[in-house]
Design a protein around this motif. Structure first.
Motif, PDB file in Angstrom:
ATOM      1  N   UNK A 165       9.463  14.884  21.103  1.00  0.00           N
ATOM      2  CA  UNK A 165       8.085  14.661  20.665  1.00  0.00           C
ATOM      3  C   UNK A 165       8.001  14.612  19.144  1.00  0.00           C
ATOM      4  N   UNK A 166       8.717  15.505  18.473  1.00  0.00           N
ATOM      5  CA  UNK A 166       8.734  15.487  17.001  1.00  0.00           C
ATOM      6  C   UNK A 166       9.350  14.193  16.482  1.00  0.00           C
ATOM      7  N   UNK A 167      10.383  13.698  17.163  1.00  0.00           N
ATOM      8  CA  UNK A 167      11.000  12.432  16.762  1.00  0.00           C
ATOM      9  C   UNK A 167      10.007  11.279  16.932  1.00  0.00           C
ATOM     10  N   UNK A 168       9.312  11.248  18.054  1.00  0.00           N
ATOM     11  CA  UNK A 168       8.347  10.176  18.315  1.00  0.00           C
ATOM     12  C   UNK A 168       7.200  10.176  17.306  1.00  0.00           C
ATOM     13  N   UNK A 169       6.833  11.351  16.842  1.00  0.00           N
ATOM     14  CA  UNK A 169       5.701  11.488  15.921  1.00  0.00           C
ATOM     15  C   UNK A 169       6.140  11.541  14.463  1.00  0.00           C
ATOM     16  N   UNK A 170       7.431  11.392  14.210  1.00  0.00           N
ATOM     17  CA  UNK A 170       7.968  11.552  12.864  1.00  0.00           C
ATOM     18  C   UNK A 170       7.728  10.355  11.968  1.00  0.00           C
ATOM     19  N   UNK A 171       8.092  10.528  10.700  1.00  0.00           N
ATOM     20  CA  UNK A 171       7.896   9.487   9.688  1.00  0.00           C
ATOM     21  C   UNK A 171       9.108   8.585   9.532  1.00  0.00           C
ATOM     22  N   UNK A 172      10.248   8.983  10.101  1.00  0.00           N
ATOM     23  CA  UNK A 172      11.475   8.193   9.990  1.00  0.00           C
ATOM     24  C   UNK A 172      11.444   7.086  11.036  1.00  0.00           C
ATOM     25  N   UNK A 173      11.248   5.849  10.587  1.00  0.00           N
ATOM     26  CA  UNK A 173      11.091   4.733  11.517  1.00  0.00           C
ATOM     27  C   UNK A 173      12.306   4.552  12.409  1.00  0.00           C
ATOM     28  N   UNK A 174      13.497   4.728  11.852  1.00  0.00           N
ATOM     29  CA  UNK A 174      14.712   4.580  12.654  1.00  0.00           C
ATOM     30  C   UNK A 174      14.785   5.667  13.722  1.00  0.00           C
ATOM     31  N   UNK A 175      14.418   6.888  13.371  1.00  0.00           N
ATOM     32  CA  UNK A 175      14.417   7.987  14.339  1.00  0.00           C
ATOM     33  C   UNK A 175      13.391   7.779  15.439  1.00  0.00           C
ATOM     34  N   UNK A 176      12.225   7.274  15.058  1.00  0.00           N
ATOM     35  CA  UNK A 176      11.172   6.978  16.045  1.00  0.00           C
ATOM     36  C   UNK A 176      11.662   5.919  17.023  1.00  0.00           C
ATOM     37  N   UNK A 177      12.257   4.860  16.491  1.00  0.00           N
ATOM     38  CA  UNK A 177      12.730   3.774  17.339  1.00  0.00           C
ATOM     39  C   UNK A 177      13.847   4.251  18.261  1.00  0.00           C
ATOM     40  N   UNK A 178      14.774   5.040  17.738  1.00  0.00           N
ATOM     41  CA  UNK A 178      15.888   5.505  18.556  1.00  0.00           C
ATOM     42  C   UNK A 178      15.392   6.386  19.702  1.00  0.00           C
ATOM     43  N   UNK A 179      14.463   7.301  19.407  1.00  0.00           N
ATOM     44  CA  UNK A 179      13.915   8.168  20.458  1.00  0.00           C
ATOM     45  C   UNK A 179      13.179   7.347  21.504  1.00  0.00           C
ATOM     46  N   UNK A 180      12.458   6.336  21.060  1.00  0.00           N
ATOM     47  CA  UNK A 180      11.721   5.477  21.992  1.00  0.00           C
ATOM     48  C   UNK A 180      12.676   4.684  22.865  1.00  0.00           C
ATOM     49  N   UNK A 181      13.734   4.164  22.260  1.00  0.00           N
ATOM     50  CA  UNK A 181      14.742   3.434  23.035  1.00  0.00           C
ATOM     51  C   UNK A 181      15.399   4.334  24.079  1.00  0.00           C
ATOM     52  N   UNK A 182      15.650   5.577  23.708  1.00  0.00           N
ATOM     53  CA  UNK A 182      16.245   6.509  24.668  1.00  0.00           C
ATOM     54  C   UNK A 182      15.316   6.742  25.848  1.00  0.00           C
ATOM     55  N   UNK A 183      14.020   6.886  25.572  1.00  0.00           N
ATOM     56  CA  UNK A 183      13.062   7.119  26.651  1.00  0.00           C
ATOM     57  C   UNK A 183      12.828   5.864  27.487  1.00  0.00           C
ATOM     58  N   UNK A 184      13.088   4.715  26.906  1.00  0.00           N
ATOM     59  CA  UNK A 184      13.000   3.487  27.700  1.00  0.00           C
ATOM     60  C   UNK A 184      14.190   3.417  28.661  1.00  0.00           C
ATOM     61  N   UNK A 185      15.367   3.877  28.205  1.00  0.00           N
ATOM     62  CA  UNK A 185      16.554   3.879  29.067  1.00  0.00           C
ATOM     63  C   UNK A 185      16.498   5.015  30.093  1.00  0.00           C
ATOM     64  N   UNK A 186      15.977   6.158  29.657  1.00  0.00           N
ATOM     65  CA  UNK A 186      15.950   7.350  30.509  1.00  0.00           C
ATOM     66  C   UNK A 186      14.535   7.932  30.456  1.00  0.00           C
ATOM     67  N   UNK A 187      13.630   7.446  31.311  1.00  0.00           N
ATOM     68  CA  UNK A 187      12.222   7.856  31.226  1.00  0.00           C
ATOM     69  C   UNK A 187      12.006   9.337  31.551  1.00  0.00           C
ATOM     70  N   UNK A 188      11.193   9.972  30.721  1.00  0.00           N
ATOM     71  CA  UNK A 188      10.752  11.348  30.946  1.00  0.00           C
ATOM     72  C   UNK A 188       9.247  11.305  31.157  1.00  0.00           C
ATOM     73  N   UNK A 189       8.830  11.445  32.394  1.00  0.00           N
ATOM     74  CA  UNK A 189       7.413  11.330  32.740  1.00  0.00           C
ATOM     75  C   UNK A 189       6.722  12.655  32.408  1.00  0.00           C
TER      76      UNK A 189
END
Length: 199
Positions: A144-168
Motif C-alpha cells: 500500500x505504501x508503494x502504491x501511494x508513494x512518490x517514486x513513479x518506478x516503485x508505484x509502477x512495479x507494485x502495480x505490475x506485481x498486483x496485476x500478475x498476482x492479484x490481492x483482493x
C-alpha cells in the motif's frame, strides 16, 4: 524481495488465482496441507513430492523481511535462518531453523519415510501458514505504501506485481482505483488491468 516473496506465497502452491486474506492452507485436506506439491528428482531418475518449495517460500520471505526490517542482505541461502534469528528473532526463528535443518539438511528435500519424522514434517507445514500470515501482515502495508508513494518506478512495479498476482483487498483496490485515473501515465492501464482481475 518483498514483492517476489508475495509471488511465492500466492503461486508456489495450489492457491486461487486471486488471493484474499486471511490466507488459508493451500490444500487443507492434504497430508502436508499442500506444501509438498513440487517434485524432487531422485538419483535413479524417479520423482516424488518434496519440500523444495516449502524451503523456497520460507527462506525467501525471511530474506525479504531481513532486508525490509533490518537492512540486512542475505548472501547465501544457508545463512538465512541464522541471520533471521540474529536480527529479527521472535516466534518464527525456530520454524525457519527447523525447516532448514530438517527439510534441507536431514531429509534432502524428500518426504521422510519414518512415521515420527513424517509427523514432524506435518507439524512444520501446520506452522508455515502462521508464518505466511505474519509475512502478509507486513507485506500488505508495504505494498500500500508503494502504491501511494512518490517514486513513479516503485508505484509502477507494485502495480505490475498486483496485476500478475492479484490481492483482493479493499484498501489495495482503492489505491489501484486512484492510479487507474492517472490518464496518460504508464501506471493507469496496468492498474485497470489489475482491478479487472479482482472483481
Amino acid at each position: 524481495r518483498m514483492h517476489s516473496s508475495w509471488w511465492r506465497v500466492a503461486r508456489l502452491f495450489a492457491r486461487s488465482d486471486v488471493i484474499t486474506l486471511p490466507l488459508e492452507y493451500p490444500e487443507p485436506a492434504a497430508r502436508y496441507l499442500g506444501y509438498t506439491c513440487r517434485s524432487v528428482r531422485l538419483p535413479d531418475g524417479h520423482e516424488e513430492p518434496g519440500t523444495r518449495d516449502l524451503i523456497r517460500l520460507t527462506g525467501w520471505a525471511a530474506t525479504a523481511l531481513l532486508a525490509h526490517q533490518s537492512g540486512v542482505y542475505v548472501a547465501r541461502k544457508g545463512e538465512c535462518h541464522t541471520l533471521y534469528r540474529q536480527h529479527i528473532g521472535g516466534e518464527w526463528a525456530d520454524l525457519l531453523d527447523d525447516i532448514y535443518t530438517l527439510c534441507r539438511l536431514r531429509w534432502s528435500y524428500r518426504i521422510p519415510s519414518n512415521t515420527t519424522e513424517q509427523q514432524q514434517l506435518r507439524d512444520l507445514c501446520e506452522r508455515t501458514l502462521g508464518f505466511e500470515q505474519y509475512f502478509m501482515a507486513i507485506y500488505r502495508p508495504y505494498v500500500l505504501a508503494e502504491l501511494r508513494g512518490a517514486d513513479a518506478a516503485g508505484v509502477l512495479f507494485a502495480t505490475e506485481m498486483l496485476e500478475r498476482v492479484p490481492l483482493c483487498d479493499a484498501d489495495v483496490m482503492a489505491a489501484l482505483s486512484q492510479l487507474a485515473q492517472r490518464e496518460g501515465e504508464p501506471v493507469a492501464p496496468v492498474a485497470r488491468a489489475a482491478l479487472a482481475k479482482m472483481v
